[in-house]
Write a protein that holds these residues in place. Structure first.
Motif, PDB file in Angstrom:
ATOM      1  N   TYR A   1       0.807  -1.217   0.000  1.00 58.14           N
ATOM      2  CA  TYR A   1       0.000   0.000   0.000  1.00 58.14           C
ATOM      3  C   TYR A   1       0.844   1.272   0.000  1.00 58.14           C
ATOM      4  N   LEU A   2       2.147   1.131  -0.078  1.00 59.45           N
ATOM      5  CA  LEU A   2       3.018   2.301  -0.099  1.00 59.45           C
ATOM      6  C   LEU A   2       3.146   2.761  -1.559  1.00 59.45           C
ATOM      7  N   ARG A   3       2.283   3.686  -1.946  1.00 60.89           N
ATOM      8  CA  ARG A   3       2.133   4.075  -3.353  1.00 60.89           C
ATOM      9  C   ARG A   3       3.420   4.630  -3.954  1.00 60.89           C
ATOM     10  N   SER A   4       4.171   5.361  -3.171  1.00 60.75           N
ATOM     11  CA  SER A   4       5.366   6.022  -3.707  1.00 60.75           C
ATOM     12  C   SER A   4       6.335   5.043  -4.348  1.00 60.75           C
ATOM     13  N   ALA A   5       6.394   3.826  -3.825  1.00 55.05           N
ATOM     14  CA  ALA A   5       7.320   2.834  -4.368  1.00 55.05           C
ATOM     15  C   ALA A   5       6.919   2.421  -5.781  1.00 55.05           C
ATOM     16  N   TYR A   6       5.613   2.334  -6.062  1.00 59.59           N
ATOM     17  CA  TYR A   6       5.164   1.992  -7.415  1.00 59.59           C
ATOM     18  C   TYR A   6       5.562   3.090  -8.401  1.00 59.59           C
TER      19      TYR A   6
ATOM     20  N   ALA B   1      -3.733   3.250   1.573  1.00 61.93           N
ATOM     21  CA  ALA B   1      -2.547   3.615   0.804  1.00 61.93           C
ATOM     22  C   ALA B   1      -1.881   4.837   1.394  1.00 61.93           C
ATOM     23  N   GLN B   2      -0.542   4.895   1.257  1.00 64.64           N
ATOM     24  CA  GLN B   2       0.247   5.996   1.786  1.00 64.64           C
ATOM     25  C   GLN B   2       1.228   6.487   0.726  1.00 64.64           C
ATOM     26  N   LEU B   3       1.469   7.795   0.755  1.00 67.96           N
ATOM     27  CA  LEU B   3       2.555   8.388  -0.013  1.00 67.96           C
ATOM     28  C   LEU B   3       3.659   8.765   0.955  1.00 67.96           C
ATOM     29  N   VAL B   4       4.890   8.597   0.550  1.00 68.48           N
ATOM     30  CA  VAL B   4       6.022   8.965   1.405  1.00 68.48           C
ATOM     31  C   VAL B   4       6.293  10.447   1.211  1.00 68.48           C
ATOM     32  N   ASP B   5       6.250  11.186   2.304  1.00 67.64           N
ATOM     33  CA  ASP B   5       6.503  12.619   2.267  1.00 67.64           C
ATOM     34  C   ASP B   5       7.400  12.955   3.438  1.00 67.64           C
ATOM     35  N   PHE B   6       8.543  13.599   3.152  1.00 70.26           N
ATOM     36  CA  PHE B   6       9.468  13.906   4.240  1.00 70.26           C
ATOM     37  C   PHE B   6       8.780  14.735   5.310  1.00 70.26           C
TER      38      PHE B   6
END
Length: 208
Positions: free
Chosen positions: A166-171, A203-208
């Motif tokens: 579910y970690l969208r940023s990796a896709y 789902a999650q997006l990685v954001d600093f």
């Protein structure tokens, strides 16, 4: 480790030599620390910072207060905050090298300031202790990608997806690298998954 003692709490502190010391503090300090954590949860980093400063001054042997102070400082985002937070994390890492939270936060700040090889080494240390840390794996991939090691970066993005689908940023990151290496079908598949998860509450997006 914490043990109750009436209205006071005793913390067992292990230093670099392995010696154990006991630091005793009022239960009110624990309550103040919890309030500070709650303030950070509401993004009130300035108020949290003031609480943790007082706690760190009163109980310098208790590294949890110094850690929370550094996290509040890192997130406040005023000029010089990240550099000061990194100095705190570096000091904490020397005192408690087994604390992967400290190593991870130091890695983030090294990544932010462009010290990509240093950041990658820190994220690798986190993953040695916790191989299933998807965020450390993602930022390791980012650090390697920005150094031009695209195949290694891609392998880490694939690892992230295996750990946390579910970690969208990796896709998205994987799709970009697949496209750059002429693997069009894999690029399309990963971009489709990235888009499909857009409205998924897990789902999650990685954001600093």
């Amino acid at each position: 480790m914490v043990s109750p003692a009436g209205d006071r709490l005793a913390f067992m502190i292990q230093d670099e030599s392995g010696d154990v010391d006991i630091a005793v503090m009022d239960a009110a300090a624990v309550s103040a620390n919890n309030r500070g954590v709650g303030l950070m949860g509401r993004y009130d980093y300035e108020a949290a910072l003031q609480l943790f400063k007082e706690l760190d001054s009163q109980y310098p042997a208790i590294t949890e207060f110094r850690f929370n102070l550094a996290v509040a400082l890192m997130n406040r985002q005023r000029e010089g905050d990240e550099a000061n937070a990194l100095a705190m994390f570096t000091d904490l890492a020397a005192r408690q090298p087994e604390d992967v939270r400290v190593t991870y936060c130091a890695g983030l700040l090294e990544y932010r300031r462009g010290e990509l090889a240093t950041a990658a080494g820190l994220f690798e240390r986190v993953l040695q202790s916790d191989p299933d840390d998807a965020y450390a794996a993602y930022f390791l991939g980012q650090s390697l990608q920005q150094q031009g090691d695209y195949e290694a970066a891609l392998s880490w993005y694939e690892r992230v997806i295996a750990i946390d689908p579910y970690l969208r940023s990796a896709y998205y990151a994987a799709a970009q690298l697949y496209r750059g290496s002429d693997r069009a079908e894999a690029a399309r598949d990963n971009m489709a998954l990235y888009q499909r998860l857009a409205n998924n509450p897990r789902a999650q997006l990685v954001d600093f």
